[in-house]
Scaffold this active site. Structure first.
Site, mmCIF file in Angstrom:
data_model
loop_
_atom_site.group_PDB
_atom_site.id
_atom_site.type_symbol
_atom_site.label_atom_id
_atom_site.label_comp_id
_atom_site.label_asym_id
_atom_site.label_seq_id
_atom_site.Cartn_x
_atom_site.Cartn_y
_atom_site.Cartn_z
ATOM 1 N N GLY A 1 29.807 12.742 25.047
ATOM 2 C CA GLY A 1 29.111 13.370 23.840
ATOM 3 C C GLY A 1 28.370 12.331 23.038
ATOM 4 O O GLY A 1 27.812 12.774 21.970
ATOM 5 N N HIS B 1 15.663 26.954 19.734
ATOM 6 C CA HIS B 1 16.883 27.860 19.997
ATOM 7 C C HIS B 1 16.947 28.763 18.679
ATOM 8 O O HIS B 1 18.100 28.964 18.538
ATOM 9 C CB HIS B 1 18.222 27.088 20.118
ATOM 10 N N GLY C 1 18.886 26.485 28.876
ATOM 11 C CA GLY C 1 19.310 27.793 28.624
ATOM 12 C C GLY C 1 18.321 29.039 28.904
ATOM 13 O O GLY C 1 17.093 28.555 29.134
ATOM 14 N N ASP D 1 29.891 32.120 17.967
ATOM 15 C CA ASP D 1 30.515 32.387 19.494
ATOM 16 C C ASP D 1 31.463 31.343 19.764
ATOM 17 O O ASP D 1 32.164 31.542 21.187
ATOM 18 C CB ASP D 1 29.745 32.824 20.359
ATOM 19 N N PRO E 1 34.943 24.564 13.860
ATOM 20 C CA PRO E 1 35.425 25.231 14.755
ATOM 21 C C PRO E 1 36.029 24.690 15.886
ATOM 22 O O PRO E 1 37.169 24.966 16.640
ATOM 23 C CB PRO E 1 34.363 26.456 14.991
ATOM 24 N N GLY E 2 35.541 23.687 16.498
ATOM 25 C CA GLY E 2 35.878 22.946 17.459
ATOM 26 C C GLY E 2 37.100 22.283 17.283
ATOM 27 O O GLY E 2 38.127 22.194 18.131
#
Length: 608
Positions: free
Chosen positions: A493, A221, A55, A409, A565-566
Site C-alpha cells: 500500500g 472515478h 474497474g 461504502d 473509516p478504515g
C-alpha cells in the site's frame, strides 16, 4: 439520481461484458470471472501475454482492447472498483503461453488497482510464473505530494497497452517489453475536463457542477479535478487544458516544446455527443499545431470512459527524436481488438465462455501447517464471528464516515466479507488454511482497496503457519504473524502510520501486544483488551488528519473532520474479536473446571 438504461445496478458490469462478447467474435468470458480473453485462450507459444484491467464504468477499457496484437486478457471490477486479485490471477494463469514466456501487466495508478494487481503478481510468482508490472501515471492536472499516491493513471495508458501488444506479437521477451514501456510512459501526458459529473448505477451524482462551470483536471472515478473554470467555448476550454498540461510551474507539467511530434488521443469520457467530440478533436489538433507541435497520429472515440460524464481527455505521446520515433510502428501494428480502432460485427448472439476451472483454484484450500485442538478451534471460530458481527452492526456508521472522503461504502464493502464468512465452512483445525480462506473471501467478495489490503494481510499471516514443524501455536506466534501481515500491507500500500488509513489503528494495537503480551491466559486477555483501547483511541485521532494515500488524499482537509473509516473499522472488528474470544475462553474454562481442575487465572500457558 440519473436515469440509466440498465436492468439492475448489481448486474451492469456482467451484462455489459456479455454484450461485448456477443457482438465481437474472437472474445470469450473466463467462466464466472469478470475476465475477457482472446478466443485462443492464451498468448501464442513463445510470446508474452499482456494483461490489463480496472474497474467497470470505463468501457470499452480494458475488455474492448482484447485481441491479437493488443491485450491477451482484461480483468474488470465492479463499477469504479479495482478487480479482485483472485480474478487477476485467473487471467494470468489463463493467458500465459508456457511456463517460460511470462506475463506483462499494465496497471493504471490508483491505490486499489496497484494493490490488487500487486497481490496477484506475488501469488503468481509463488507459482513460478514470470510476471512484470508496469504502472501508468500520466495525469498532468494534479499530483498528490505524497509518495504513495503520485500521478493518476488515465487514458495515456492506452499507448502502453498498444505498444506492449505489438511487441509481444512480434515475439519480444518480457524484460525487453517492460523496459520499452518504462521508457515510453515518461513521454506520455494526459489532461481532462468535463461539463458534468457522473453517477454510479443506483447512486447519486459524484459531485455537482453549476451550468456555467467546467471541471478541469478530473480523474476517471467521478473525483473532482484541480479547479473549476467558467463555461466557455470549446476553443478556450482546450486552450485551458493544454496550458495546464504544459504549465512549467506545476509539479505534474508535461513539456511540449516547439518542433516536437506527438500521437494524440481524444478520449470521450462517456457523455459527449459525437459532434462535440470531433469539435474537441479539431480544436486540439489546431491548437497543438499552432504551438508548433506536429500531430502525427490521432485517435478519437470512447476509449476510457467515466460512465455518462460529459467530458474529454487529451493524451499525448511524444514520438520525436530517433529513440522515440520507432514507437509509431507499434501504434500502427495491426490488431483485432474491437475498440482499436474499428469494431468487428457479430456472427453469434450468445456469449461463449472458456472454462475457468483450470485457472482459479482459489476455493481449494490445502490443509497444512500445525493444527489446533478442538478448544482452540472453538475459540478461533468465536473470535472470527465476533469480528464479523461487530462489522455487521456498524455498516451504516462506517458508510457515513466514508461519505465525505470516499465512495460512502466502507461498511457495505466489509459486510460482503461478513456474509462470506457465514456462507463458507471454515477449516478451523489449521490456522494456515482458515487464514487462506479469509484471504479468498476478501478477494472474491470484497475486492477494491479494502479487499486487497485485508487479502494481503491474511495471506501473509497464513504463510507464518505453513511450516508443519512449528511446535505449539502460541499467542506470540499469532502476534508475529499479524505483524508480518501488517508489514506486507504497508509494503504494497506504500503506507505508513500517520497516512490516515487502517494502519493508524492496527499498527499501535499490534505494537502494544508485541511489547506487553504475557503467557498467562487471563493476563493475555487483559493485554488484548488494552490493545483494543489503543486501536480505538488511535482511530479517533485520525479525525482531521491529512490523508496521504487513496482517493481521500485528493480531498481537502476541511472534508476530513471525521475519523478515518478504515481505521475505525479496525477498532470495531478488533473489539468484536476480543470480546467474543474472552467469552468463549471463559466458557471453555468453566467446562474444564466442572470436569477437571485448575483455574484460568493460574494457567501458565497461552498455547492454543
Amino acid at each position: 439520481m440519473s436515469k440509466k438504461l440498465i436492468n439492475h445496478p448489481d448486474d451492469c458490469v456482467d451484462e455489459a461484458l456479455e454484450g461485448l462478447v456477443m457482438t465481437n467474435p474472437g472474445l470469450l468470458i473466463l467462466g464466472k470471472q469478470r475476465v475477457v480473453i482472446h478466443e485462443s485462450g492464451k498468448a501464442s507459444n513463445g510470446k508474452v501475454a499482456v494483461v490489463a484491467g480496472g474497474g467497470g464504468g470505463h468501457e470499452p477499457y480494458a475488455a474492448g482492447f482484447v485481441g491479437q496484437g493488443l491485450l491477451t486478457a482484461a480483468v474488470v471490477g465492479q463499477v469504479f472498483s479495482s478487480p479482485p486479485a483472485g480474478s487477476i490471477l485467473a487471467a494470468i494463469r489463463a493467458a500465459r503461453s508456457s511456463e517460460n514466456d511470462g506475463v506483462l501487466m499494465i496497471v493504471i495508478n490508483y491505490t486499489g488497482d496497484r494493490l490488487n494487481f500487486g497481490l496477484a503478481l506475488e501469488r503468481a510468482r509463488m507459482e513460478d510464473i514470470r510476471v512484470k508490472m508496469v504502472i501508468c501515471d500520466d495525469d498532468c492536472a494534479l499530483s498528490s505530494p505524497f509518495k504513495a499516491v503520485g500521478r493518476r493513471g488515465l487514458a495515456g495508458s492506452l499507448f502502453l497497452m498498444k505498444a506492449a501488444g505489438a511487441l509481444a506479437e512480434r515475439g519480444d521477451p518480457l524484460d525487453s517489453i517492460a523496459h520499452v514501456l518504462e521508457e515510453m510512459k515518461q513521454s506520455i501526458g494526459t489532461i481532462g475536463a468535463s461539463l458534468t459529473s457522473c453517477s454510479a448505477p443506483g447512486g447519486e451524482v459524484m459531485f455537482r457542477l453549476e451550468d456555467d462551470e467546467v471541471e478541469l483536471g478530473l480523474g476517471i472515478h467521478g473525483e473532482a479535478g484541480v479547479k473549476r473554470i467558467q463555461m466557455t467555448t470549446a476553443s478556450k476550454i482546450i486552450e485551458e487544458m493544454l496550458d495546464r498540461m504544459t504549465d512549467s510551474e506545476s509539479s505534474s507539467s508535461f513539456a511540449l516544446p516547439s518542433g516536437c511530434s506527438v500521437a494524440l488521443i481524444v478520449n470521450n469520457l462517456g457523455g459527449l455527443s459525437i459532434m462535440e467530440m470531433y469539435i474537441a478533436a479539431r480544436e486540439a489538433i489546431k491548437q497543438l499545431e499552432s504551438r508548433e507541435v506536429k500531430v502525427i497520429r490521432c485517435y478519437v472515440g470512447h476509449l476510457m470512459t467515466s460512465l455518462e460524464m460529459r467530458g474529454i481527455q487529451l493524451s499525448v505521446l511524444r514520438v520525436d527524436e530517433d529513440w522515440r520515433s520507432w514507437w509509431l510502428s507499434l501504434l500502427d501494428a495491426p490488431t483485432s481488438a474491437p475498440a482499436w480502432p474499428h469494431p468487428l460485427y457479430p456472427d453469434r448472439i450468445t456469449p461463449e465462455r472458456l472454462s475457468d476451472e483450470d485457472y482459479l483454484g482459489g476455493h481449494q484450500f490445502q490443509k497444512r501447517g500445525p493444527s489446533l485442538s478442538e478448544r482452540g478451534q472453538r475459540a478461533l471460530k468465536a473470535a472470527i464471528y465476533g469480528a464479523a458481527t461487530a462489522l455487521e452492526s456498524n455498516v451504516d456508521y462506517l458508510n457515513e464516515l466514508d461519505s465525505g472522503c470516499g465512495d460512502g461504502d466502507c461498511g457495505s464493502t466489509l459486510n460482503r466479507w461478513v456474509e462470506g464468512v457465514r456462507q463458507i465452512d471454515l477449516e478451523l483445525e489449521y490456522p494456515c488454511t482458515v487464514l487462506h480462506q479469509l484471504c479468498y473471501l476478501m478477494e472474491s467478495k470484497v475486492g477494491g482497496t479494502s479487499g486487497a489490503l485485508y487479502g494481503i494481510f491474511f495471506a501473509t499471516m497464513a504463510r507464518a503457519f505453513e511450516d508443519s514443524n512449528i511446535s505449539g501455536i502460541t499467542a506470540e506466534r499469532w502476534i508475529q504473524a499479524s505483524k508480518a501481515g501488517l508489514d506486507a500491507v504497508m509494503k504494497y500500500g506504500i503506507v505508513e502510520p500517520g497516512d490516515r488509513t487502517l494502519v493508524d489503528a492496527l499498527y499501535p494495537a499490534l505494537n502494544h501486544l508485541q511489547l506487553h503480551s504475557r503467557p498467562c491466559i487471563n493476563q493475555l486477555l487483559d493485554d488484548l483488551w488494552a490493545a483494543c483501547s489503543v486501536a480505538k483511541k488511535a482511530a479517533k485521532k485520525t479525525a482531521g488528519m491529512q490523508a496521504k494515500v487513496g482517493r481521500a488524499s485528493y480531498v481537502g482537509e476541511e472534508q476530513l473532520t471525521k475519523p478515518d473509516p478504515g481505521a475505525t473499522a479496525v477498532a470495531i472488528w478488533f473489539q468484536g474479536f476480543v470480546s467474543a474470544l474472552d467469552d468463549e475462553l471463559h466458557s471453555i474454562f468453566c467446562e474444564r473446571k466442572k470436569g477437571k481442575r485448575g483455574s484460568m487465572r493460574s494457567s501458565s500457558s497461552d498455547e492454543e
